[in-house]
Design an enzyme around this catalytic site. Sequence first.
Site, PDB file in Angstrom:
ATOM      1  N   CYS A 171      -5.337   6.633  -3.604  1.00  0.00           N
ATOM      2  CA  CYS A 171      -4.669   5.319  -3.601  1.00  0.00           C
ATOM      3  C   CYS A 171      -3.268   5.526  -4.159  1.00  0.00           C
ATOM      4  CB  CYS A 171      -5.440   4.325  -4.462  1.00  0.00           C
ATOM      5  SG  CYS A 171      -4.714   2.664  -4.465  1.00  0.00           S
ATOM      6  N   GLU A 222     -11.114   0.783  -4.895  1.00  0.00           N
ATOM      7  CA  GLU A 222     -10.054  -0.073  -4.389  1.00  0.00           C
ATOM      8  C   GLU A 222     -10.529  -1.498  -4.111  1.00  0.00           C
ATOM      9  OE1 GLU A 222      -7.281   0.835  -1.388  1.00  0.00           O
ATOM     10  OE2 GLU A 222      -7.407   3.004  -1.732  1.00  0.00           O
ATOM     11  N   HIS A 226      -3.651  -3.509 -10.537  1.00  0.00           N
ATOM     12  CA  HIS A 226      -4.371  -2.293 -10.935  1.00  0.00           C
ATOM     13  C   HIS A 226      -4.814  -2.412 -12.389  1.00  0.00           C
ATOM     14  CE1 HIS A 226      -3.340  -0.046  -7.265  1.00  0.00           C
ATOM     15  NE2 HIS A 226      -2.242  -0.766  -7.299  1.00  0.00           N
ATOM     16  N   CYS A 233       0.857  -1.187   0.000  1.00  0.00           N
ATOM     17  CA  CYS A 233       0.000   0.000   0.000  1.00  0.00           C
ATOM     18  C   CYS A 233       0.896   1.241   0.000  1.00  0.00           C
ATOM     19  CB  CYS A 233      -0.948  -0.016   1.176  1.00  0.00           C
ATOM     20  SG  CYS A 233      -0.150   0.175   2.758  1.00  0.00           S
ATOM     21  N   GLY A 243      -2.186   2.994  -6.707  1.00  0.00           N
ATOM     22  CA  GLY A 243      -2.986   3.269  -7.902  1.00  0.00           C
ATOM     23  C   GLY A 243      -2.460   4.451  -8.688  1.00  0.00           C
TER      24      GLY A 243
HETATM   25  O1  ZDP Z   1      -4.490  -3.681  -3.358  1.00  0.00           O
HETATM   26  C1  ZDP Z   1      -5.371  -3.450  -2.506  1.00  0.00           C
HETATM   27  O2  ZDP Z   1      -6.094  -4.325  -2.022  1.00  0.00           O
HETATM   28  C2  ZDP Z   1      -5.490  -2.032  -2.010  1.00  0.00           C
HETATM   29  N1  ZDP Z   1      -6.842  -1.795  -1.496  1.00  0.00           N
HETATM   30  C3  ZDP Z   1      -4.454  -1.890  -0.886  1.00  0.00           C
HETATM   31  C4  ZDP Z   1      -4.432  -0.530  -0.309  1.00  0.00           C
HETATM   32  C5  ZDP Z   1      -3.856   0.414  -1.300  1.00  0.00           C
HETATM   33  C6  ZDP Z   1      -3.692   1.818  -0.701  1.00  0.00           C
HETATM   34  N2  ZDP Z   1      -4.933   2.516  -0.690  1.00  0.00           N
HETATM   35  C7  ZDP Z   1      -2.637   2.552  -1.461  1.00  0.00           C
HETATM   36  O3  ZDP Z   1      -2.546   3.754  -1.194  1.00  0.00           O
HETATM   37  O4  ZDP Z   1      -1.866   1.947  -2.237  1.00  0.00           O
HETATM   38  C8  ZDP Z   1      -3.225   1.758   0.733  1.00  0.00           C
END
Ligand code: ZDP
Length: 280
Positions: free
Chosen positions: A224, A215, A166, A75, A227
Amino acid sequence: MTIKFTKYQGLGNDFILIDNRSSDTPLVSSEEAIKMCDRHFGIGADGVIFVLPGTKDTDYTMRIFNSDGSEPQMCGNGIRCLARFIAHLEGGETLGKTYQIQTLTGVISPRLEDQGQVKVDMGIPYLFANEIPTVLGNANEKVINRPLSVAGHTWLVTCVSMGNPHCITFVEDVWAIDLPTLGPQFENHPHFPERTNTEFIEVVRSDYLKMRVWERGAGITLACGTGACASVVAGVLTNQCDRHSIVELPGGCLTIEWSEIDNRVYMTGPAQLVFTGTYG
Ligand code: ZDP
């Protein structure tokens, strides 16, 4: 069991952080994490992040549970929050201090910058279908502008992994997208065996993107980090943006650079302490 926690947020992507340095096992189960993340019956957050002991080569280990209890590999906003939390636990911030953090996708290095900013070496992007993972296209091929049918429409998607999957698609107006309807259908599409995060991107300028995200395991969030990194990579692969770009999310902006020199992605953004408390 009563547990101490500290709430942090990175551009409104908010997390419950737990000092787990006393054990290699998270102090909270994924089922309990779901309850803690509930915004009415719990603390409220997009996820729970644990600071665990490091390995021989790293300072600490990070694990995260999404608000649905699933455990992602990595993350971005979360590791910026983790870096400032660690500094808080260690008694104070040292400008330029870099931590080596073990994650499920390898070692990630956040660096404390001034004005509450954190710069993170997010590592290299993974581009082959079997690395995302997705069954879109051949296993050892990149997934760039491939058609994907969702909700009766054919979208051209580009897939990138930053350790987590992603699926990125470029649109004229991100605010015209019906995210609550489309998000779950992308997330749970059968072409993504581990589900996927889904980003809709509007190119404002070659160095400025607007992004909205659904997400995996958390739904609509205000930002994200992984992302945003994946989206700049996808923008470069489709010749729509520069390697050094600003990504504007509903919660604020991130600076992303996909280095031509070392192929690594660098993300810079804020992380802020919100409050501390005890749960249970
Ligand atoms: O890959 C996933 O399951 C994401 N929901 C993880 C969390 C991603 C996050 N929001 C980010 O900032 O990369 C923490």
